[in-house]
Motif scaffolding. Structure first.
Motif, PDB file in Angstrom:
ATOM      1  N   ARG A 140      -9.244  -1.093   0.187  1.00 30.60           N
ATOM      2  CA  ARG A 140      -9.836  -0.123  -0.754  1.00 30.60           C
ATOM      3  C   ARG A 140      -8.928   1.082  -0.950  1.00 30.60           C
ATOM      4  NH1 ARG A 140     -15.012   1.870   1.676  1.00 30.60           N
ATOM      5  NH2 ARG A 140     -13.725   1.744   3.558  1.00 30.60           N
ATOM      6  N   HIS A 141      -8.374   1.564   0.132  1.00 35.21           N
ATOM      7  CA  HIS A 141      -7.508   2.740   0.094  1.00 35.21           C
ATOM      8  C   HIS A 141      -6.278   2.463   0.951  1.00 35.21           C
ATOM      9  CE1 HIS A 141     -10.857   5.023  -1.645  1.00 35.21           C
ATOM     10  NE2 HIS A 141     -11.621   4.540  -0.678  1.00 35.21           N
ATOM     11  N   PHE A 142      -5.206   3.176   0.647  1.00 34.53           N
ATOM     12  CA  PHE A 142      -4.003   3.112   1.471  1.00 34.53           C
ATOM     13  C   PHE A 142      -3.381   4.495   1.516  1.00 34.53           C
ATOM     14  CE2 PHE A 142      -2.628   1.872  -2.841  1.00 34.53           C
ATOM     15  CZ  PHE A 142      -1.641   2.822  -3.084  1.00 34.53           C
ATOM     16  N   SER A 143      -2.500   4.681   2.473  1.00 38.94           N
ATOM     17  CA  SER A 143      -1.775   5.941   2.605  1.00 38.94           C
ATOM     18  C   SER A 143      -0.373   5.791   2.043  1.00 38.94           C
ATOM     19  CB  SER A 143      -1.687   6.369   4.073  1.00 38.94           C
ATOM     20  OG  SER A 143      -2.961   6.604   4.629  1.00 38.94           O
ATOM     21  N   HIS A 144       0.101   6.828   1.380  1.00 38.75           N
ATOM     22  CA  HIS A 144       1.518   6.977   1.113  1.00 38.75           C
ATOM     23  C   HIS A 144       2.130   7.508   2.420  1.00 38.75           C
ATOM     24  CE1 HIS A 144       0.952   6.238  -3.215  1.00 38.75           C
ATOM     25  NE2 HIS A 144      -0.204   6.861  -3.035  1.00 38.75           N
ATOM     26  N   ALA A 145       3.344   7.976   2.403  1.00 34.49           N
ATOM     27  CA  ALA A 145       3.953   8.344   3.681  1.00 34.49           C
ATOM     28  C   ALA A 145       4.888   9.531   3.552  1.00 34.49           C
ATOM     29  CB  ALA A 145       4.715   7.154   4.269  1.00 34.49           C
ATOM     30  N   LEU A 146       4.856  10.376   4.565  1.00 35.78           N
ATOM     31  CA  LEU A 146       5.852  11.424   4.778  1.00 35.78           C
ATOM     32  C   LEU A 146       6.056  11.463   6.287  1.00 35.78           C
ATOM     33  CD1 LEU A 146       5.892  14.998   3.175  1.00 35.78           C
ATOM     34  CD2 LEU A 146       6.867  14.458   5.398  1.00 35.78           C
TER      35      LEU A 146
END
Length: 390
Positions: A270-276
């Protein structure tokens, strides 16, 4: 691969280790990532001929520092600069930080749009201690101006001075409301947990994470048009999953969780994270291949590349977590991306030789050494200096 080393262990023994000789890194110049925005938080390369001892002004090797950013861009990453990976609040003073922002953004402009390629930290670390809330706003404003004038995206870093000055959530709202009303383009909000910086305990006005999260979310919702995304570094996977589901449409969550990043980036359907992430500094060529596999829907390949990097990341970011930069720079030296294992403020001494030897093993297991013979020769040199080998 025939290289064999006698490496110290974390238990105080010395054991033989045979390098695998396997390199899993992608070649530079592949296609841009489509599904995820990925920032690699980049370290600063210290000048080995300068007096980068504790208490002295930071003296970077600018050519090597910019070359490392080109390395990250070449693998498809955007760069997060002038943040904690670059030793903000741990040796990198404001004079060097401002110069880093200007130089890195100018380098990005030779490739494309700096706003898309580089995000730089704006904080309050130049303004001393004992600030009032109004002085915190003024200090942030000064650094925001430097970042915006460079063309880079602003990352509003968590502030030690604000954590000390704020009496409760209303003071955080007062500061961030003022800053978000003045920025020219959307920014990244950075919530850095106390595991990375003990001075940031109770950020957003409460030691209770759920209460702090409500303050944070209220701020983001009110200023959603001014917030590109939020970068959360609490090393709490479940909290991140809950938070990203509550963000307004169009506001990204950039994971800063260097323990659980593969599953958070992959998402839950349903959701995902981008990244830093700071770990991307060390694993960029392998992570680039993984992210492109994810773009192609090849989750097995994604997992196969990412999974071996997690033990390395957990080791580098082990307590005291804020010393992870030492391992990051150590790996940049082993992989030949800088000529010396030295850091501003002498921070190369912040981890033990057994810790670094374990990082060597785990980096080899993750396929990170493009030139295993070089990595082995540099590891041997360190062991000789440390008195572990002769």
């Amino acid at each position: 691969m025939t290289a064999r080393l006698l490496l110290p262990t974390m238990s105080g023994t010395v054991e033989p280790y045979d390098l695998t000789g396997v390199h899993l890194g992608a070649a530079p110049g592949g296609p841009a990532f489509r599904e995820r925005t990925a920032y690699a938080a980049a370290h600063v390369v210290a000048d080995p001929l300068a007096d980068n001892t504790p208490g002295r002004p930071a003296a970077p090797d600018w050519d090597a520092t910019l070359a490392f950013r080109r390395h990250l861009w070449s693998h498809g990453f955007a760069v997060a600069d002038a943040m904690d990976t670059a030793q903000r609040n741990m040796g990198l003073d404001w004079a060097a930080t401002a110069e880093l922002i200007r130089r890195s953004a100018a380098e990005a402009a030779t490739i494309g749009d700096p706003y898309a390629l580089i995000a730089c930290g704006a904080g309050t670390d130049h303004a001393g201690v004992g600030l009032t809330v109004d002085q915190v706003i003024a200090a942030y404003t000064e650094q925001i101006a430097v970042v915006e004038e460079s063309g880079a995206k602003v990352v509003l870093m968590a502030s030690r001075q604000l954590a000390a000055a704020a009496q409760g959530p209303e003071d955080y709202r007062r500061v961030y409301d003022a800053l978000l009303r003045q920025v020219r383009r959307p920014v990244v909000l950075h919530w850095l947990g106390e595991v990375f910086d003990p001075a940031l305990a109770g950020y957003w006005g409460s030691a209770d994470v759920d209460a702090a999260t409500e303050t944070f979310l209220d701020l983001v919702r009110e200023h959603a048009d001014r917030v590109d995304g939020v970068k959360v570094s609490l090393l709490d996977r479940d909290h991140e999953v809950r938070l990203r589901a509550q963000l307004p449409a169009g506001v990204r969550l950039y994971t800063g969780d260097d323990f659980h990043y593969p599953e958070l980036i992959r998402g839950d359907g349903r959701h995902f994270s981008h990244a830093l992430l700071g770990i991307f500094d060390a694993i960029a060529p392998v992570a680039a291949g993984a992210l492109r596999a994810l773009d192609a829907g090849d989750t097995d390949r994604y997992e196969a590349l990412m999974a071996p990097t997690v033990p390395l990341s957990r080791h580098l970011f082990a307590a005291p977590t804020y010393h992870y930069k030492t391992g990051i720079v150590f790996l940049a030296w082993l992989t030949g991306r800088q000529s010396a294992f030295t850091m501003v403020a002498g921070a190369q001494s912040a981890r033990s030789v057994p810790h670094l030897a374990e990082a060597f093993r785990l980096a080899d297991a993750a396929g990170l050494f493009p030139d295993p013979e070089l990595a082995a020769s540099r590891m041997r040199a360190l062991l000789i200096v440390a008195g572990v080998a002769s």
